[in-house]
Design a protein around this motif. Structure first.
Motif, short mmCIF file in Angstrom:
data_model
loop_
_atom_site.label_atom_id
_atom_site.label_comp_id
_atom_site.label_asym_id
_atom_site.label_seq_id
_atom_site.Cartn_x
_atom_site.Cartn_y
_atom_site.Cartn_z
N ASP A 26 0.83 -1.21 0.00
CA ASP A 26 0.00 0.00 0.00
C ASP A 26 0.87 1.25 0.00
O ASP A 26 0.59 2.22 -0.71
CB ASP A 26 -0.92 0.02 1.22
N ILE A 27 1.91 1.23 0.79
CA ILE A 27 2.83 2.38 0.85
C ILE A 27 3.46 2.61 -0.51
O ILE A 27 3.56 3.74 -0.98
CB ILE A 27 3.89 2.17 1.95
N GLU A 28 3.89 1.53 -1.15
CA GLU A 28 4.51 1.66 -2.47
C GLU A 28 3.53 2.25 -3.47
O GLU A 28 3.87 3.16 -4.22
CB GLU A 28 5.00 0.30 -2.95
N ARG A 29 2.29 1.75 -3.49
CA ARG A 29 1.28 2.28 -4.41
C ARG A 29 1.01 3.76 -4.14
O ARG A 29 0.92 4.57 -5.05
CB ARG A 29 -0.02 1.49 -4.31
N ASN A 30 0.90 4.11 -2.86
CA ASN A 30 0.63 5.50 -2.50
C ASN A 30 1.79 6.41 -2.89
O ASN A 30 1.58 7.53 -3.36
CB ASN A 30 0.35 5.63 -0.99
N MET A 31 3.02 5.94 -2.69
CA MET A 31 4.19 6.74 -3.07
C MET A 31 4.25 6.94 -4.59
O MET A 31 4.56 8.03 -5.06
CB MET A 31 5.48 6.08 -2.58
N LYS A 32 3.95 5.88 -5.34
CA LYS A 32 3.95 6.01 -6.79
C LYS A 32 2.90 7.02 -7.25
O LYS A 32 3.15 7.84 -8.13
CB LYS A 32 3.71 4.65 -7.45
N ALA A 33 1.73 6.96 -6.64
CA ALA A 33 0.66 7.90 -7.00
C ALA A 33 1.06 9.33 -6.65
O ALA A 33 0.85 10.26 -7.44
CB ALA A 33 -0.63 7.53 -6.29
N LEU A 34 1.65 9.51 -5.47
CA LEU A 34 2.10 10.84 -5.05
C LEU A 34 3.18 11.38 -5.98
O LEU A 34 3.13 12.55 -6.39
CB LEU A 34 2.64 10.77 -3.61
N MET A 35 4.13 10.54 -6.34
CA MET A 35 5.20 10.96 -7.24
C MET A 35 4.65 11.30 -8.62
O MET A 35 5.06 12.28 -9.25
CB MET A 35 6.28 9.89 -7.32
N THR A 36 3.70 10.51 -9.11
CA THR A 36 3.10 10.77 -10.41
C THR A 36 2.40 12.12 -10.41
O THR A 36 2.55 12.91 -11.35
CB THR A 36 2.11 9.65 -10.78
N GLN A 37 1.65 12.41 -9.37
CA GLN A 37 0.95 13.69 -9.27
C GLN A 37 1.94 14.84 -9.18
O GLN A 37 1.76 15.88 -9.82
CB GLN A 37 0.04 13.70 -8.04
N THR A 38 2.99 14.67 -8.40
CA THR A 38 3.99 15.73 -8.24
C THR A 38 4.68 16.02 -9.57
O THR A 38 4.85 17.18 -9.95
CB THR A 38 5.03 15.32 -7.18
N PHE A 39 5.08 14.97 -10.28
CA PHE A 39 5.75 15.17 -11.56
C PHE A 39 4.81 15.79 -12.58
O PHE A 39 5.23 16.59 -13.41
CB PHE A 39 6.32 13.85 -12.09
N ALA A 40 3.53 15.45 -12.53
CA ALA A 40 2.56 16.03 -13.47
C ALA A 40 2.43 17.54 -13.22
O ALA A 40 2.33 18.32 -14.17
CB ALA A 40 1.21 15.34 -13.33
N ARG A 41 2.44 17.94 -11.96
CA ARG A 41 2.34 19.36 -11.64
C ARG A 41 3.60 20.13 -12.02
O ARG A 41 3.55 21.33 -12.25
CB ARG A 41 2.07 19.55 -10.15
N MET A 42 4.73 19.44 -12.10
CA MET A 42 5.98 20.11 -12.43
C MET A 42 6.11 20.39 -13.91
O MET A 42 7.02 21.08 -14.34
CB MET A 42 7.16 19.26 -11.94
N ASP A 43 5.20 19.88 -14.72
CA ASP A 43 5.20 20.11 -16.16
C ASP A 43 6.52 19.69 -16.79
O ASP A 43 7.14 20.44 -17.54
CB ASP A 43 4.89 21.57 -16.47
N LEU A 44 6.97 18.48 -16.47
CA LEU A 44 8.22 17.94 -17.01
C LEU A 44 7.99 17.38 -18.41
O LEU A 44 6.86 17.06 -18.79
CB LEU A 44 8.75 16.83 -16.11
N ILE A 45 9.06 17.28 -19.18
CA ILE A 45 8.97 16.66 -20.50
C ILE A 45 9.87 15.43 -20.52
O ILE A 45 10.77 15.29 -19.70
CB ILE A 45 9.38 17.64 -21.62
N THR A 46 9.63 14.59 -21.51
CA THR A 46 10.44 13.39 -21.64
C THR A 46 11.75 13.74 -22.34
O THR A 46 11.88 14.79 -22.96
CB THR A 46 9.73 12.31 -22.46
N ARG A 47 12.70 12.85 -22.25
CA ARG A 47 13.99 13.04 -22.92
C ARG A 47 13.78 13.12 -24.43
O ARG A 47 14.44 13.90 -25.13
CB ARG A 47 14.94 11.89 -22.55
N GLU A 48 12.86 12.30 -24.94
CA GLU A 48 12.58 12.29 -26.38
C GLU A 48 12.05 13.66 -26.82
O GLU A 48 12.48 14.20 -27.84
CB GLU A 48 11.56 11.20 -26.70
N GLU A 49 11.12 14.23 -26.06
CA GLU A 49 10.59 15.56 -26.39
C GLU A 49 11.69 16.61 -26.35
O GLU A 49 11.76 17.49 -27.21
CB GLU A 49 9.47 15.94 -25.43
N PHE A 50 12.57 16.52 -25.35
CA PHE A 50 13.68 17.46 -25.24
C PHE A 50 14.59 17.36 -26.45
O PHE A 50 15.00 18.38 -27.03
CB PHE A 50 14.46 17.20 -23.95
N ASP A 51 14.94 16.13 -26.85
CA ASP A 51 15.82 15.93 -27.99
C ASP A 51 15.20 16.48 -29.27
O ASP A 51 15.91 17.08 -30.10
CB ASP A 51 16.17 14.45 -28.16
#
Length: 82
Positions: A26-51
């Protein structure tokens, strides 16, 4: 007697099953969800998009240099005709 590889595979499967039934899963699932939400808010791009964008910028800069050279040559021709 069980082969060493088979024993390790069985051990790994049993540990995975055990961990799946504990709060650790449960902790692992919750951490993954939290990290996914945080990265989505950071408006990051993939390496492919950067290249792709870096390649587009490099081509645009080459085009600008080419056009600057042509403009400079046309300015010199214009100055000679005056």
């Amino acid at each position: 007697m069980i082969a060493p590889n088979q024993w390790f595979e069985d051990f790994q499967k049993n540990m995975s099953d055990l961990l799946a039934k504990t709060p650790a899963a449960d902790i692992e699932r919750n951490m993954k969800a939290l990290m996914t939400q945080t990265f989505a808010r950071m408006d990051l791009i993939t390496r492919e998009e950067f290249d792709v964008q870096a390649d587009l910028l490099a081509r645009a800069l080459e085009r600008v240099d080419s056009l600057e050279t042509r403009v400079h040559a046309l300015e010199q021709q214009f100055d000679k005709t005056e």
